[in-house]
Design a protein around this motif. Structure first.
Motif, PDB file in Angstrom:
ATOM      1  N   ILE A 104       0.837  -1.205   0.000  1.00  0.00           N
ATOM      2  CA  ILE A 104       0.000   0.000   0.000  1.00  0.00           C
ATOM      3  C   ILE A 104       0.870   1.252   0.000  1.00  0.00           C
ATOM      4  CG2 ILE A 104      -1.700   1.304   1.327  1.00  0.00           C
ATOM      5  CD1 ILE A 104      -2.807  -1.465   2.259  1.00  0.00           C
ATOM      6  N   THR A 105       1.978   1.231   0.723  1.00  0.00           N
ATOM      7  CA  THR A 105       2.903   2.372   0.730  1.00  0.00           C
ATOM      8  C   THR A 105       3.447   2.632  -0.666  1.00  0.00           C
ATOM      9  OG1 THR A 105       3.519   1.971   3.025  1.00  0.00           O
ATOM     10  CG2 THR A 105       5.044   3.284   1.709  1.00  0.00           C
ATOM     11  N   HIS A 106       3.830   1.565  -1.363  1.00  0.00           N
ATOM     12  CA  HIS A 106       4.313   1.728  -2.740  1.00  0.00           C
ATOM     13  C   HIS A 106       3.204   2.262  -3.647  1.00  0.00           C
ATOM     14  CE1 HIS A 106       8.328   0.183  -2.247  1.00  0.00           C
ATOM     15  NE2 HIS A 106       7.845  -0.838  -1.570  1.00  0.00           N
ATOM     16  N   ALA A 107       1.989   1.764  -3.464  1.00  0.00           N
ATOM     17  CA  ALA A 107       0.861   2.246  -4.261  1.00  0.00           C
ATOM     18  C   ALA A 107       0.594   3.727  -3.983  1.00  0.00           C
ATOM     19  CB  ALA A 107      -0.394   1.415  -3.972  1.00  0.00           C
ATOM     20  N   ALA A 108       0.744   4.135  -2.724  1.00  0.00           N
ATOM     21  CA  ALA A 108       0.502   5.534  -2.357  1.00  0.00           C
ATOM     22  C   ALA A 108       1.473   6.474  -3.067  1.00  0.00           C
ATOM     23  CB  ALA A 108       0.608   5.707  -0.844  1.00  0.00           C
ATOM     24  N   ARG A 109       2.673   6.004  -3.330  1.00  0.00           N
ATOM     25  CA  ARG A 109       3.657   6.839  -4.037  1.00  0.00           C
ATOM     26  C   ARG A 109       3.197   7.165  -5.454  1.00  0.00           C
ATOM     27  NH1 ARG A 109       8.322   3.079  -2.052  1.00  0.00           N
ATOM     28  NH2 ARG A 109       8.595   3.900   0.053  1.00  0.00           N
ATOM     29  N   GLN A 110       2.379   6.284  -6.022  1.00  0.00           N
ATOM     30  CA  GLN A 110       1.919   6.475  -7.399  1.00  0.00           C
ATOM     31  C   GLN A 110       0.506   7.054  -7.473  1.00  0.00           C
ATOM     32  OE1 GLN A 110       4.137   5.982  -9.789  1.00  0.00           O
ATOM     33  NE2 GLN A 110       5.525   5.392  -8.146  1.00  0.00           N
ATOM     34  N   THR A 111      -0.113   7.223  -6.320  1.00  0.00           N
ATOM     35  CA  THR A 111      -1.499   7.670  -6.275  1.00  0.00           C
ATOM     36  C   THR A 111      -1.561   9.179  -6.063  1.00  0.00           C
ATOM     37  OG1 THR A 111      -2.206   5.537  -5.402  1.00  0.00           O
ATOM     38  CG2 THR A 111      -3.687   7.390  -5.031  1.00  0.00           C
ATOM     39  N   ALA A 112      -2.419   9.827  -6.830  1.00  0.00           N
ATOM     40  CA  ALA A 112      -2.600  11.273  -6.698  1.00  0.00           C
ATOM     41  C   ALA A 112      -3.355  11.591  -5.406  1.00  0.00           C
ATOM     42  CB  ALA A 112      -3.382  11.808  -7.905  1.00  0.00           C
ATOM     43  N   GLN A 115      -7.261  10.511  -3.857  1.00  0.00           N
ATOM     44  CA  GLN A 115      -7.674   9.283  -4.536  1.00  0.00           C
ATOM     45  C   GLN A 115      -7.732   8.132  -3.532  1.00  0.00           C
ATOM     46  OE1 GLN A 115      -8.479   9.060  -7.928  1.00  0.00           O
ATOM     47  NE2 GLN A 115      -8.389  11.281  -7.716  1.00  0.00           N
ATOM     48  N   SER A 116      -8.158   6.966  -3.987  1.00  0.00           N
ATOM     49  CA  SER A 116      -8.240   5.773  -3.139  1.00  0.00           C
ATOM     50  C   SER A 116      -7.321   4.687  -3.655  1.00  0.00           C
ATOM     51  CB  SER A 116      -9.670   5.220  -3.119  1.00  0.00           C
ATOM     52  OG  SER A 116     -10.523   6.087  -2.442  1.00  0.00           O
ATOM     53  N   ILE A 117      -6.908   3.852  -2.735  1.00  0.00           N
ATOM     54  CA  ILE A 117      -6.172   2.631  -3.068  1.00  0.00           C
ATOM     55  C   ILE A 117      -7.101   1.482  -2.692  1.00  0.00           C
ATOM     56  CG2 ILE A 117      -4.195   1.182  -2.492  1.00  0.00           C
ATOM     57  CD1 ILE A 117      -2.714   3.835  -1.794  1.00  0.00           C
ATOM     58  N   ILE A 134      -3.576  -5.113  -4.937  1.00  0.00           N
ATOM     59  CA  ILE A 134      -3.539  -3.701  -4.566  1.00  0.00           C
ATOM     60  C   ILE A 134      -3.703  -2.900  -5.854  1.00  0.00           C
ATOM     61  CG2 ILE A 134      -2.252  -1.891  -3.374  1.00  0.00           C
ATOM     62  CD1 ILE A 134      -2.741  -4.469  -1.676  1.00  0.00           C
ATOM     63  N   ILE A 135      -4.733  -2.065  -5.920  1.00  0.00           N
ATOM     64  CA  ILE A 135      -5.031  -1.290  -7.127  1.00  0.00           C
ATOM     65  C   ILE A 135      -4.940   0.187  -6.792  1.00  0.00           C
ATOM     66  CG2 ILE A 135      -6.740  -0.805  -8.914  1.00  0.00           C
ATOM     67  CD1 ILE A 135      -7.904  -3.629  -8.276  1.00  0.00           C
ATOM     68  N   ASP A 136      -4.043   0.895  -7.507  1.00  0.00           N
ATOM     69  CA  ASP A 136      -3.923   2.339  -7.292  1.00  0.00           C
ATOM     70  C   ASP A 136      -4.270   3.055  -8.577  1.00  0.00           C
ATOM     71  OD1 ASP A 136      -1.476   2.806  -8.951  1.00  0.00           O
ATOM     72  OD2 ASP A 136      -0.516   1.557  -7.436  1.00  0.00           O
ATOM     73  N   SER A 137      -4.250   4.370  -8.533  1.00  0.00           N
ATOM     74  CA  SER A 137      -4.613   5.173  -9.707  1.00  0.00           C
ATOM     75  C   SER A 137      -3.387   5.728 -10.410  1.00  0.00           C
ATOM     76  CB  SER A 137      -5.546   6.314  -9.312  1.00  0.00           C
ATOM     77  OG  SER A 137      -4.908   7.150  -8.357  1.00  0.00           O
ATOM     78  N   GLY A 138      -2.213   5.175 -10.118  1.00  0.00           N
ATOM     79  CA  GLY A 138      -0.983   5.650 -10.754  1.00  0.00           C
ATOM     80  C   GLY A 138      -0.865   5.175 -12.189  1.00  0.00           C
ATOM     81  N   GLN A 139       0.195   5.605 -12.831  1.00  0.00           N
ATOM     82  CA  GLN A 139       0.409   5.280 -14.242  1.00  0.00           C
ATOM     83  C   GLN A 139       0.710   3.819 -14.462  1.00  0.00           C
ATOM     84  OE1 GLN A 139       3.500   7.794 -15.715  1.00  0.00           O
ATOM     85  NE2 GLN A 139       2.117   9.481 -16.097  1.00  0.00           N
ATOM     86  N   GLY A 140       1.283   3.164 -13.495  1.00  0.00           N
ATOM     87  CA  GLY A 140       1.656   1.763 -13.666  1.00  0.00           C
ATOM     88  C   GLY A 140       3.021   1.639 -14.308  1.00  0.00           C
ATOM     89  N   LEU A 141       3.355   0.420 -14.635  1.00  0.00           N
ATOM     90  CA  LEU A 141       4.662   0.162 -15.254  1.00  0.00           C
ATOM     91  C   LEU A 141       4.585   0.460 -16.728  1.00  0.00           C
ATOM     92  CD1 LEU A 141       5.459  -3.240 -13.529  1.00  0.00           C
ATOM     93  CD2 LEU A 141       6.279  -0.989 -12.888  1.00  0.00           C
ATOM     94  N   THR A 142       5.649   1.074 -17.246  1.00  0.00           N
ATOM     95  CA  THR A 142       5.689   1.362 -18.679  1.00  0.00           C
ATOM     96  C   THR A 142       6.898   0.717 -19.303  1.00  0.00           C
ATOM     97  OG1 THR A 142       6.863   3.406 -18.253  1.00  0.00           O
ATOM     98  CG2 THR A 142       4.485   3.538 -18.459  1.00  0.00           C
TER      99      THR A 142
END
Length: 142
Positions: A104-112, A115-117, A134-142
């Motif tokens: 969740i901490t890693h997801a929070a780094r990518q979340t605006a 928003q929610s995780i 764990i689903i975040d609203s970040g860009q994800g891996l590219t």
């Protein structure tokens, strides 16, 4: 003593800062425990305390431990598949809590901000295994 006002008066903001500092110390203590566990793993002496436990208290503990990280950015955690009726699971509750907090901490780094995780627990096809996503609203891996 400080929070109780034994050393002088304190306001709500000061009490919240104290609570946040204590939560941070608790997180650091868990991190040190994780590092010690990693050393044991490398040395072939890993320990796990497997018992039957309820998921909800673990999830509440994870959410509370991340409050100081998520609250300033107004990020919330949405739990899916973890209800009061969820049967007990067998495993190491502390390790699961640390793993979820880390993800969740890693997801929070990518979340605006604001928003929610989403943390979703689903049964795997064998019916005896839980999968956490764990689903975040970040860009994800590219």
């Amino acid at each position: 003593m400080v929070a109780n006002g034994e050393l002088g008066s304190v306001n709500d903001s000061q009490i919240q800062s104290l609570v946040d500092a204590i939560d941070t110390c608790d997180s650091m203590e868990r991190l040190i425990g994780d590092m010690t566990q990693l050393e044991r793993l490398h040395a072939g002496r890993a320990r796990a305390v497997r018992t039957w436990f309820d998921l909800q208290p673990v999830c509440h503990r994870v959410a509370a431990s991340l409050e100081t990280v998520l609250r300033p950015r107004k990020i919330t955690i949405a739990w899916d598949g973890i209800e009061v009726s969820t049967p007990k699971v067998f495993g190491d509750a502390d390790k699961l809590a640390r793993l979820l907090a880390n993800l969740i901490t890693h997801a929070a780094r990518q979340t605006a901000d604001y928003q929610s995780i989403l943390v979703r627990a689903t049964k795997v096809h064998d019916g005896e295994t839980l999968r956490f996503v764990i689903i975040d609203s970040g860009q994800g891996l590219t």
